[in-house]
Scaffold this motif. Sequence first.
Motif, PDB file in Angstrom:
ATOM      1  N   ALA A   1      -9.631  60.813  18.854  1.00  0.00           N
ATOM      2  CA  ALA A   1      -8.836  59.684  19.335  1.00  0.00           C
ATOM      3  C   ALA A   1      -9.053  59.468  20.830  1.00  0.00           C
ATOM      4  O   ALA A   1      -9.121  58.328  21.287  1.00  0.00           O
ATOM      5  CB  ALA A   1      -7.356  59.914  19.042  1.00  0.00           C
ATOM      6  N   ILE A   2      -9.176  60.573  21.582  1.00  0.00           N
ATOM      7  CA  ILE A   2      -9.370  60.437  23.035  1.00  0.00           C
ATOM      8  C   ILE A   2     -10.703  59.731  23.308  1.00  0.00           C
ATOM      9  O   ILE A   2     -10.770  58.789  24.088  1.00  0.00           O
ATOM     10  CB  ILE A   2      -9.327  61.825  23.713  1.00  0.00           C
ATOM     11  CG1 ILE A   2      -7.905  62.366  23.639  1.00  0.00           C
ATOM     12  CG2 ILE A   2      -9.787  61.732  25.162  1.00  0.00           C
ATOM     13  CD1 ILE A   2      -7.775  63.823  24.010  1.00  0.00           C
ATOM     14  N   GLY A   3     -11.747  60.168  22.592  1.00  0.00           N
ATOM     15  CA  GLY A   3     -13.039  59.493  22.737  1.00  0.00           C
ATOM     16  C   GLY A   3     -12.935  58.031  22.353  1.00  0.00           C
ATOM     17  O   GLY A   3     -13.418  57.154  23.064  1.00  0.00           O
ATOM     18  N   GLY A   4     -12.288  57.794  21.223  1.00  0.00           N
ATOM     19  CA  GLY A   4     -12.134  56.424  20.721  1.00  0.00           C
ATOM     20  C   GLY A   4     -11.360  55.561  21.703  1.00  0.00           C
ATOM     21  O   GLY A   4     -11.702  54.403  21.934  1.00  0.00           O
ATOM     22  N   PHE A   5     -10.327  56.152  22.285  1.00  0.00           N
ATOM     23  CA  PHE A   5      -9.497  55.420  23.248  1.00  0.00           C
ATOM     24  C   PHE A   5     -10.340  54.991  24.448  1.00  0.00           C
ATOM     25  O   PHE A   5     -10.323  53.827  24.846  1.00  0.00           O
ATOM     26  CB  PHE A   5      -8.346  56.310  23.701  1.00  0.00           C
ATOM     27  CG  PHE A   5      -7.474  55.697  24.755  1.00  0.00           C
ATOM     28  CD1 PHE A   5      -6.469  54.821  24.407  1.00  0.00           C
ATOM     29  CD2 PHE A   5      -7.671  55.991  26.092  1.00  0.00           C
ATOM     30  CE1 PHE A   5      -5.673  54.244  25.372  1.00  0.00           C
ATOM     31  CE2 PHE A   5      -6.887  55.419  27.067  1.00  0.00           C
ATOM     32  CZ  PHE A   5      -5.879  54.539  26.711  1.00  0.00           C
TER      33      PHE A   5
ATOM     34  N   THR B   1     -15.135  47.939  14.395  1.00  0.00           N
ATOM     35  CA  THR B   1     -16.474  48.524  14.533  1.00  0.00           C
ATOM     36  C   THR B   1     -16.397  49.909  15.165  1.00  0.00           C
ATOM     37  O   THR B   1     -17.096  50.827  14.743  1.00  0.00           O
ATOM     38  CB  THR B   1     -17.363  47.609  15.399  1.00  0.00           C
ATOM     39  OG1 THR B   1     -17.179  46.275  14.960  1.00  0.00           O
ATOM     40  CG2 THR B   1     -18.806  47.995  15.290  1.00  0.00           C
ATOM     41  N   VAL B   2     -15.541  50.031  16.175  1.00  0.00           N
ATOM     42  CA  VAL B   2     -15.401  51.336  16.841  1.00  0.00           C
ATOM     43  C   VAL B   2     -14.885  52.370  15.831  1.00  0.00           C
ATOM     44  O   VAL B   2     -15.416  53.479  15.746  1.00  0.00           O
ATOM     45  CB  VAL B   2     -14.456  51.221  18.061  1.00  0.00           C
ATOM     46  CG1 VAL B   2     -14.077  52.609  18.571  1.00  0.00           C
ATOM     47  CG2 VAL B   2     -15.122  50.436  19.175  1.00  0.00           C
ATOM     48  N   VAL B   3     -13.867  51.976  15.047  1.00  0.00           N
ATOM     49  CA  VAL B   3     -13.319  52.908  14.053  1.00  0.00           C
ATOM     50  C   VAL B   3     -14.424  53.324  13.075  1.00  0.00           C
ATOM     51  O   VAL B   3     -14.613  54.507  12.785  1.00  0.00           O
ATOM     52  CB  VAL B   3     -12.132  52.278  13.294  1.00  0.00           C
ATOM     53  CG1 VAL B   3     -11.700  53.176  12.143  1.00  0.00           C
ATOM     54  CG2 VAL B   3     -10.965  52.045  14.232  1.00  0.00           C
ATOM     55  N   LEU B   4     -15.166  52.342  12.630  1.00  0.00           N
ATOM     56  CA  LEU B   4     -16.244  52.614  11.665  1.00  0.00           C
ATOM     57  C   LEU B   4     -17.285  53.558  12.273  1.00  0.00           C
ATOM     58  O   LEU B   4     -17.734  54.513  11.623  1.00  0.00           O
ATOM     59  CB  LEU B   4     -16.906  51.293  11.264  1.00  0.00           C
ATOM     60  CG  LEU B   4     -17.749  51.358  10.005  1.00  0.00           C
ATOM     61  CD1 LEU B   4     -16.841  51.422   8.785  1.00  0.00           C
ATOM     62  CD2 LEU B   4     -18.675  50.171   9.906  1.00  0.00           C
ATOM     63  N   ALA B   5     -17.629  53.297  13.519  1.00  0.00           N
ATOM     64  CA  ALA B   5     -18.616  54.146  14.193  1.00  0.00           C
ATOM     65  C   ALA B   5     -18.093  55.576  14.312  1.00  0.00           C
ATOM     66  O   ALA B   5     -18.834  56.537  14.103  1.00  0.00           O
ATOM     67  CB  ALA B   5     -18.924  53.583  15.578  1.00  0.00           C
TER      68      ALA B   5
ATOM     69  N   TRP C   1     -12.217  61.227   6.987  1.00  0.00           N
ATOM     70  CA  TRP C   1     -10.785  60.937   7.134  1.00  0.00           C
ATOM     71  C   TRP C   1     -10.333  61.263   8.552  1.00  0.00           C
ATOM     72  O   TRP C   1      -9.602  60.489   9.178  1.00  0.00           O
ATOM     73  CB  TRP C   1      -9.959  61.769   6.147  1.00  0.00           C
ATOM     74  CG  TRP C   1      -9.684  61.113   4.833  1.00  0.00           C
ATOM     75  CD1 TRP C   1     -10.172  61.498   3.616  1.00  0.00           C
ATOM     76  CD2 TRP C   1      -8.843  59.983   4.582  1.00  0.00           C
ATOM     77  NE1 TRP C   1      -9.699  60.669   2.643  1.00  0.00           N
ATOM     78  CE2 TRP C   1      -8.880  59.730   3.197  1.00  0.00           C
ATOM     79  CE3 TRP C   1      -8.071  59.161   5.398  1.00  0.00           C
ATOM     80  CZ2 TRP C   1      -8.170  58.700   2.605  1.00  0.00           C
ATOM     81  CZ3 TRP C   1      -7.366  58.129   4.800  1.00  0.00           C
ATOM     82  CH2 TRP C   1      -7.420  57.914   3.431  1.00  0.00           C
ATOM     83  N   VAL C   2     -10.766  62.450   9.022  1.00  0.00           N
ATOM     84  CA  VAL C   2     -10.393  62.850  10.386  1.00  0.00           C
ATOM     85  C   VAL C   2     -10.901  61.802  11.377  1.00  0.00           C
ATOM     86  O   VAL C   2     -10.172  61.371  12.278  1.00  0.00           O
ATOM     87  CB  VAL C   2     -10.970  64.247  10.716  1.00  0.00           C
ATOM     88  CG1 VAL C   2     -10.834  64.549  12.192  1.00  0.00           C
ATOM     89  CG2 VAL C   2     -10.265  65.317   9.903  1.00  0.00           C
ATOM     90  N   GLY C   3     -12.145  61.376  11.174  1.00  0.00           N
ATOM     91  CA  GLY C   3     -12.716  60.355  12.046  1.00  0.00           C
ATOM     92  C   GLY C   3     -11.936  59.059  11.979  1.00  0.00           C
ATOM     93  O   GLY C   3     -11.658  58.425  12.999  1.00  0.00           O
ATOM     94  N   PHE C   4     -11.541  58.690  10.767  1.00  0.00           N
ATOM     95  CA  PHE C   4     -10.799  57.441  10.598  1.00  0.00           C
ATOM     96  C   PHE C   4      -9.438  57.519  11.278  1.00  0.00           C
ATOM     97  O   PHE C   4      -9.053  56.613  12.020  1.00  0.00           O
ATOM     98  CB  PHE C   4     -10.630  57.140   9.107  1.00  0.00           C
ATOM     99  CG  PHE C   4      -9.782  55.926   8.848  1.00  0.00           C
ATOM    100  CD1 PHE C   4     -10.291  54.654   9.038  1.00  0.00           C
ATOM    101  CD2 PHE C   4      -8.469  56.054   8.432  1.00  0.00           C
ATOM    102  CE1 PHE C   4      -9.510  53.538   8.825  1.00  0.00           C
ATOM    103  CE2 PHE C   4      -7.682  54.954   8.214  1.00  0.00           C
ATOM    104  CZ  PHE C   4      -8.203  53.685   8.415  1.00  0.00           C
ATOM    105  N   LEU C   5      -8.727  58.624  11.025  1.00  0.00           N
ATOM    106  CA  LEU C   5      -7.397  58.775  11.621  1.00  0.00           C
ATOM    107  C   LEU C   5      -7.492  58.779  13.147  1.00  0.00           C
ATOM    108  O   LEU C   5      -6.756  58.064  13.827  1.00  0.00           O
ATOM    109  CB  LEU C   5      -6.747  60.072  11.133  1.00  0.00           C
ATOM    110  CG  LEU C   5      -6.327  60.097   9.667  1.00  0.00           C
ATOM    111  CD1 LEU C   5      -5.846  61.487   9.277  1.00  0.00           C
ATOM    112  CD2 LEU C   5      -5.229  59.073   9.411  1.00  0.00           C
ATOM    113  N   GLY C   6      -8.430  59.601  13.659  1.00  0.00           N
ATOM    114  CA  GLY C   6      -8.599  59.682  15.102  1.00  0.00           C
ATOM    115  C   GLY C   6      -9.016  58.337  15.681  1.00  0.00           C
ATOM    116  O   GLY C   6      -8.460  57.886  16.682  1.00  0.00           O
ATOM    117  N   GLY C   7      -9.976  57.703  15.020  1.00  0.00           N
ATOM    118  CA  GLY C   7     -10.461  56.410  15.500  1.00  0.00           C
ATOM    119  C   GLY C   7      -9.365  55.367  15.521  1.00  0.00           C
ATOM    120  O   GLY C   7      -9.152  54.681  16.519  1.00  0.00           O
ATOM    121  N   ALA C   8      -8.637  55.281  14.414  1.00  0.00           N
ATOM    122  CA  ALA C   8      -7.564  54.289  14.316  1.00  0.00           C
ATOM    123  C   ALA C   8      -6.501  54.570  15.376  1.00  0.00           C
ATOM    124  O   ALA C   8      -6.032  53.657  16.058  1.00  0.00           O
ATOM    125  CB  ALA C   8      -6.947  54.316  12.924  1.00  0.00           C
TER     126      ALA C   8
END
Lengths: 285, 454
Positions: B29-33, B422-426, B377-384
Amino acid sequence: MRVIRRYEYLVVKLLAVYKIYSKGKRCMIDIRHITKTYGKKKNVFTALKDINLQIKEGTSVAILGKSGSGKSTLMHAISGLDKPQQGEVLVGDKDILRLKPRATDKFRAREMGFIFQSFFVEGGETCYDNVSLALETAGVPRAGRKQRIIEALEAVDLGDKIKSRAKDLSGGQKQRLAVARAIVGRPKILFADEPTGNLDSTTSQVIEDLLFGYCKETEATLIIVTHDEDLAKRCQRIIYIKDGEVEKDSMSSRPVKSAKPSATKSPKKTTDKKTRSNTPARRAK
Amino acid sequence: MKTVDIIQRAGRNLRRAKMRTFLTSVAIAIGGFAIMASLMVGEGARQYVDRIIKSNLDPNALMIAKDKRVTSAQVNGGGEDGLTEYNPNSMTRNGRDYETLTTKDIEVLRKRNDIKQVEPSYQVQPKYITFSQSKKKKYVGQVMMRDNTLQMEVAAGKSVASGDALANGEAIIPEIYAEKLGKSAQEMVGSKLNLVVTQQPQQASAATIQQVYATKGDAGVQELLKGKTLSKPFTIVAVAKKSPDQISSPSSVYINAHDAKNLSEFSTVGTSAHRKYFYVLATVKHGTPEEVRDRLNGSGYHAATAQDIQGVIFTFINILQGIVLGFGLLALVVSVFGIINTMYISVLERTQQIGLMKALGASRRDIGRLFRYEAAWVGFLGGAFGVLSAWGIGTLINPSISKSLGLGDNSLLIFQPGVGATVVLALVLVAIVAGWLPSRKAAKLDPVEALRTE
C-alpha cells in the motif's frame, strides 16, 4: 432432416451406453513387482521389495504391520502419491504410475478417498468448506456441490455442524468430517491410514462403522492401513507386511511374492474382459 | 480445480491470517500510495500548465527566432556555451549572446503567405514610470506588448477579450500596481501614466559639435551629447486581475505594438540592439502550426509552436514526477521482498494442507495457483488501500495546497479512476510475480513428505 434425426438418435443412444459402461467400469487393483527404495548407494533402504498383489473391487482389505514395515509406503504407492522405482499399479485398466502427473491427480481426485490418522482437516475452515475441497479438486461443477456436501455431512451425522469451524469439533467429529470429505466424491477406492489411531474405542467404532457401511453400500474397495489387529479382523482380507514384503495374505496360503508376471497376466486379462463386457450388458437389462 | 474455487480458497486462507495479510499488504500500500500520489501530482500539474498555456498562448501562435536557444533553451536554461563566434547581429541577454532577427528577417517573414500578424517582440525598458494618481514618486516596472489573441481578466475598466487591440496611447496596468499605489482598481481606470525612456547619447561629428557650440555655447554641446529622454503619456483603460491561470500574475504595463515599437526604437537608437529582435510572434494562416514550424525551420529560422513551449514545461514536470515515482517504486521493491518472505513462511507452515490437497488430487498447478492468487489478493488489497488513501488524502489536502501555492480553483492532486485501476492492476501483477517463487516451492512439495509432517 431425417438423416440428421437418425444420427442424433444414434449419438444419444451411444452416449447412454457409454454412460452405463463407464459407471459400471470396475476398479480392480493389480500391483506388480513394486519396489521402492530410499537413499542412494551405500545408504539404500528398501521400503518395498517386489510386492505383488491383486485386490478385487468391493473388498475390504487391511494392510497390517508394525510401524516402519512399509505399509504406509505401500498405500502411497497404490494411490499414486508416491512413485516406486519399479513395478506397475493397474487400477482398472490404467497404470497410474505411468500416467502423466495431472492425469494421476485427476484420477485420485475422482476415484479415491483418503482418511488419515491425524484427520488433516483445515481447522480454520467450516465443515462445509472442508468437504467442498474434495469436490473442487475433482472438478465437480459448483451447482451440484451443495446437495452432495450436505448429504455427506448428514451421512456422518454432522448435519448440524455445517457452518461450524473444524477446529471447534472434537477428535471423533473431526475424523467423521474427514470421512465425509473422503466419501463426498463417491470414490471407488477408499484409503484409510490408521483411521482410528487417535481415537478412543467408542468413537473408533463409529468411524469403522461409517467406513464399512460406505463400502458395503457403494461396493467400493476399502484399504485400511493399520497396526490394530481388531480393526484388521473386520476386513475381508488381511495382508501382513513385514520389512517391505508380504509376510502373509489371508486370501491365499501360497506366497504371493513368487507369483510370476506371466501367470498373473493371462487370467487377469480374461477376467477383466468378462467384467467389462458383462457389466454394461447386465446393467442395460 | 476451478479458478473461482482457488480464488475463494485463497481469500479464505488470507482471512484466517488477518494480521499477517494486513501487514504484508501495508507494505504494498505504501508503494501504491507513493506511485498514485506521483501520478496525481503529475496530472494536476499537467492540467494546470495546460490551462496556463491555453490562456497565455494562442494554439495557432508561433514563436520564431534566429537563435535556436531562444525557442528551446529559454525555458529550461540550456547549457553554457563558453566562447562563441562574434556575430554583428547578436544581442546579449542575461549574460548570454543570442543571434537576433533583423528588420530584413521581419520583412522576409511578413512576405510569407503561411503566417500572418508577424510582430517582433519590442523590448521596452523604461527608466521609470510615473502615475497621475501618485504624483510625487517615480516607479520602476516592466512594459510588455499586448498579445491581441489573448483574453485578459480585468478587475476594472473595459473588458479585454481575445482579439481586442489597444489603441495608441492606451495602457493596461496590473492589479498589484494599484495595490502598491494604494488605490482601488476603479480609481486607476481613466488616470494617466507616463513611460519615460532614455536614449543613448548620440555620436556627433566634429562639425556638428562646432556648429552647436557656435550657436548655443557650452551648454548646447552638453545638451547635444547628454542623451535624450522621452516621456510618453498613456491612459489607463483597464486593470488586469490577478489570475492563477496566468504564467505569473500580470506584473507589467501592457501597451500596443505601435507604441512599444516607438518607445523601443527611441531607446535603442545608436545601440547594438536597434531593430534587432530576439523573436517574433506570428499566427498561422494556412496549415497546422507543426507544418509551418517545420517549413520555417527549413528556411533558417527556429520556430516553436504553443505545444512545443508546453512540452518544455512538461519536461520539467516529468522530471519532478519521476523522482516521486522512483521513491514509490523503491517502496514497491521492498514490499515485493516482504511478500516473498511472508509467503515462504506460509508455505512452510502449511505443508500439511498442501499435502492433503495433493492427496485429494489437486495438481501441482492448482497448488501453485492457490499461492499465487493469495499473493494476488495481497497485492489487490494493498493496491486498493494505497490508491484509495492517495485519493482520500489528495481530496482532503487539495484546498490547502491550492491556497498555499496560489493555484486558485485548480487542484494539484488529480485522481483519475482509470489510472487508479491501472495502478491496482499493476500491483496485483507485481504481487503475483513476487508470489511466484514461494508458489513454486509449494507446488514442488512431495505430498508423502508433507503428510508425514506432524
